[in-house]
Scaffold this motif. Structure first.
Motif, short mmCIF file in Angstrom:
data_model
loop_
_atom_site.label_atom_id
_atom_site.label_comp_id
_atom_site.label_asym_id
_atom_site.label_seq_id
_atom_site.Cartn_x
_atom_site.Cartn_y
_atom_site.Cartn_z
N ALA A 292 0.83 -1.20 0.00
CA ALA A 292 0.00 0.00 0.00
C ALA A 292 0.87 1.25 0.00
CB ALA A 292 -0.92 0.00 1.22
N VAL A 293 1.95 1.23 0.78
CA VAL A 293 2.88 2.36 0.81
C VAL A 293 3.58 2.49 -0.54
CG1 VAL A 293 4.87 3.37 1.99
CG2 VAL A 293 3.24 1.98 3.27
N ARG A 294 4.03 1.38 -1.06
CA ARG A 294 4.75 1.40 -2.33
C ARG A 294 3.87 1.88 -3.47
NH1 ARG A 294 3.49 -1.47 -6.73
NH2 ARG A 294 3.29 -3.37 -5.50
N GLY A 312 9.74 -3.91 -0.05
CA GLY A 312 9.50 -3.28 1.22
C GLY A 312 9.06 -4.28 2.27
N LEU A 313 8.97 -3.83 3.49
CA LEU A 313 8.50 -4.64 4.61
C LEU A 313 7.76 -3.74 5.58
CD1 LEU A 313 11.52 -6.98 5.46
CD2 LEU A 313 9.30 -7.72 4.67
N TYR A 318 9.38 0.67 -1.02
CA TYR A 318 10.38 1.33 -1.86
C TYR A 318 10.18 0.94 -3.31
CZ TYR A 318 13.12 -3.00 -2.33
OH TYR A 318 13.53 -4.28 -2.63
N ILE A 319 10.66 1.79 -4.18
CA ILE A 319 10.72 1.47 -5.60
C ILE A 319 12.10 1.85 -6.12
CG2 ILE A 319 8.25 1.72 -6.04
CD1 ILE A 319 8.75 4.50 -7.10
N LEU A 332 14.20 4.91 -4.14
CA LEU A 332 13.26 5.87 -3.55
C LEU A 332 12.42 5.13 -2.51
CD1 LEU A 332 12.03 8.73 -3.54
CD2 LEU A 332 10.46 7.94 -5.34
N ARG A 333 12.37 5.65 -1.29
CA ARG A 333 11.72 4.94 -0.19
C ARG A 333 10.72 5.84 0.52
NH1 ARG A 333 16.12 3.22 3.58
NH2 ARG A 333 16.04 5.37 4.33
#
Length: 412
Positions: A292-294, A312-313, A318-319, A332-333
């Motif tokens: 969801a963040v990514r 990510g975790l 991150y991408i 990019l995080r």
């Protein structure tokens, strides 16, 4: 701004109320209020554990060769033991249909084995913990206590690239059981399967339904024993069923990290008393996984940068972004954590990276809902690698724009 401490008076009162309710046969209380009050501790515990996540190079793959707990799953068959078949065609994310007060009392009064989870709760938990997609053939099993009880849920998940059977399970165990711990240790010697260990302590096996046939349906499983006495399991296949179905995709939909994260979401849904957290099912939806963040981060990347890798975790996504002009990839995080609203102030920072010439630029803000959003860009492909361009691909102004985007206000 530190995370809230669950040793607060509120948490103490919640824990005391739950302990009294569980052990006092004639003690009467409002179960719905109790469930809501007990939510904070589990959520804060999960937030602190996830905040310790370090991205990049987290997984160590080891070729494995022993059956161990993998053969049929420590928590039972995922495609034949369910007791509730709930096909929900009206909505991919329906409201849960359960009422705690209407369920039977748990069989066990022993705190070590106490558990209260319905099939509907487990199904809903699985639905809200997966990336966006279509769900069908939901099934679940309730567990109202006892050392032999298992609460599980399964469904067929379709992310647009092929249908996959995905399941989760939870049961009470003795966290000090040496034999159980040994069964969750990656072996040293090999077979067609692999074993992955992530930073949360999940053991993730990537193998096949027929362990001797690499051409059979793929079966990936993540296990973890929590310190509160839960055995958590998440399983996925590259087919809509474990048996009797052809593979619909090359591999299961979730990466090894995401599968471990799914098991972590199940753990975070329970308090140490074996009660489900009411906040798990609240709205706006709590962040259940790095995807969801990514996905949000990816949607905010400026023109000229394309996604060339992701991961990510926990509450960090991150991408790897590809600069179409310079033809280089950089990291990019985005991370999220509880924070105290401060009027939308933005803090930027520039510092040297871990390798000569590498740079780390970041922007941080706290949303009105109390979510601290930090966006960090590097001029290297990964944080621990050498620079591939003079500066990160996003300026401080662009990083600030990403961090302050209204899209983060959908999270909690």
């Amino acid at each position: 701004m530190p995370l809230e401490d669950d040793t607060s008076e509120t948490a103490f009162q919640s824990n005391l109320s739950e302990a009294m309710r569980r052990t006092g046969g004639d003690f009467v209380t409002d179960r719905r209020a109790l469930l809501a009050a007990g939510a904070l501790r589990g959520r804060r515990k999960l937030a602190r554990r996830r905040a310790a996540t370090v991205t990049g190079g987290l997984l160590a793959l080891v070729v494995t060769g022993t059956a161990g707990a993998y053969g049929g799953g420590l928590l039972g068959d995922r495609d034949g033991t369910s007791v509730a078949d709930m096909k929900r065609a009206e909505s991919p994310r329906p409201e849960p249909r359960f009422a705690i007060s209407g369920k039977p009392e748990p069989h066990s009064k022993n705190p070590k084995w106490y558990m209260r989870a319905s099939a509907d709760q487990m199904i809903k938990l699985l639905e809200i913990s997966l990336p966006k997609g279509q769900f069908s053939k939901q099934r679940g099993t309730s567990n109202f206590g006892g050392p032999d009880g298992v609460a599980n849920a399964s469904l067929v998940y379709d992310d647009g690239y092929g249908k996959s059977l995905v399941s989760i399970s939870a049961k009470r165990v003795d966290p000090k059981d040496k034999a159980l711990k040994k069964s969750l240790t990656c072996p040293d010697k090999g077979s067609p399967e692999t074993c992955v260990t992530d930073s949360y302590g999940h053991m993730i096996r990537q193998g096949f339904v027929d362990r001797n046939d690499p051409e059979s349906v793929k079966k990936w499983q993540a296990y973890r024993i929590s310190s509160d006495g839960f055995l958590l399991e998440a399983t996925e296949y590259n087919a809509p069923a474990e048996k009797g179905a052809e593979a619909t995709r090359n591999k299961p939909p979730l990466t090894a990290m995401q599968l471990g994260e799914l098991a972590g979401a199940v753990e975070g849904a329970f308090t140490k008393f074996g009660v489900m957290n009411a906040e798990t099912f609240s709205s706006p939806q709590a962040i259940q996984g790095s995807w969801a963040v990514r996905e949000t981060l990816e949607s905010l990347v400026p023109n000229g940068l394309s996604q060339a890798g992701l991961g990510g975790l926990g509450d960090e996504g991150y991408i790897v972004v590809y600069d179409v002009k310079l033809k280089v990839k950089t990291f990019l995080r985005a991370t999220v954590a509880p924070g105290t609203p401060d009027g939308g102030k933005v803090r930027t920072r520039q510092k040297a990276g871990k390798q000569p010439g590498s740079l780390e630029w970041s922007a941080e803000t706290v949303t009105p809902e109390g979510l601290r959003v930090t966006v960090t860009a590097f001029n290297s492909q990964y944080p621990n690698q050498a620079a591939v361009r003079p500066e990160p691909p996003l300026t401080l102004a662009q990083l600030s724009a990403v961090a302050t985007s209204g899209k983060w206000h959908n999270f909690k």
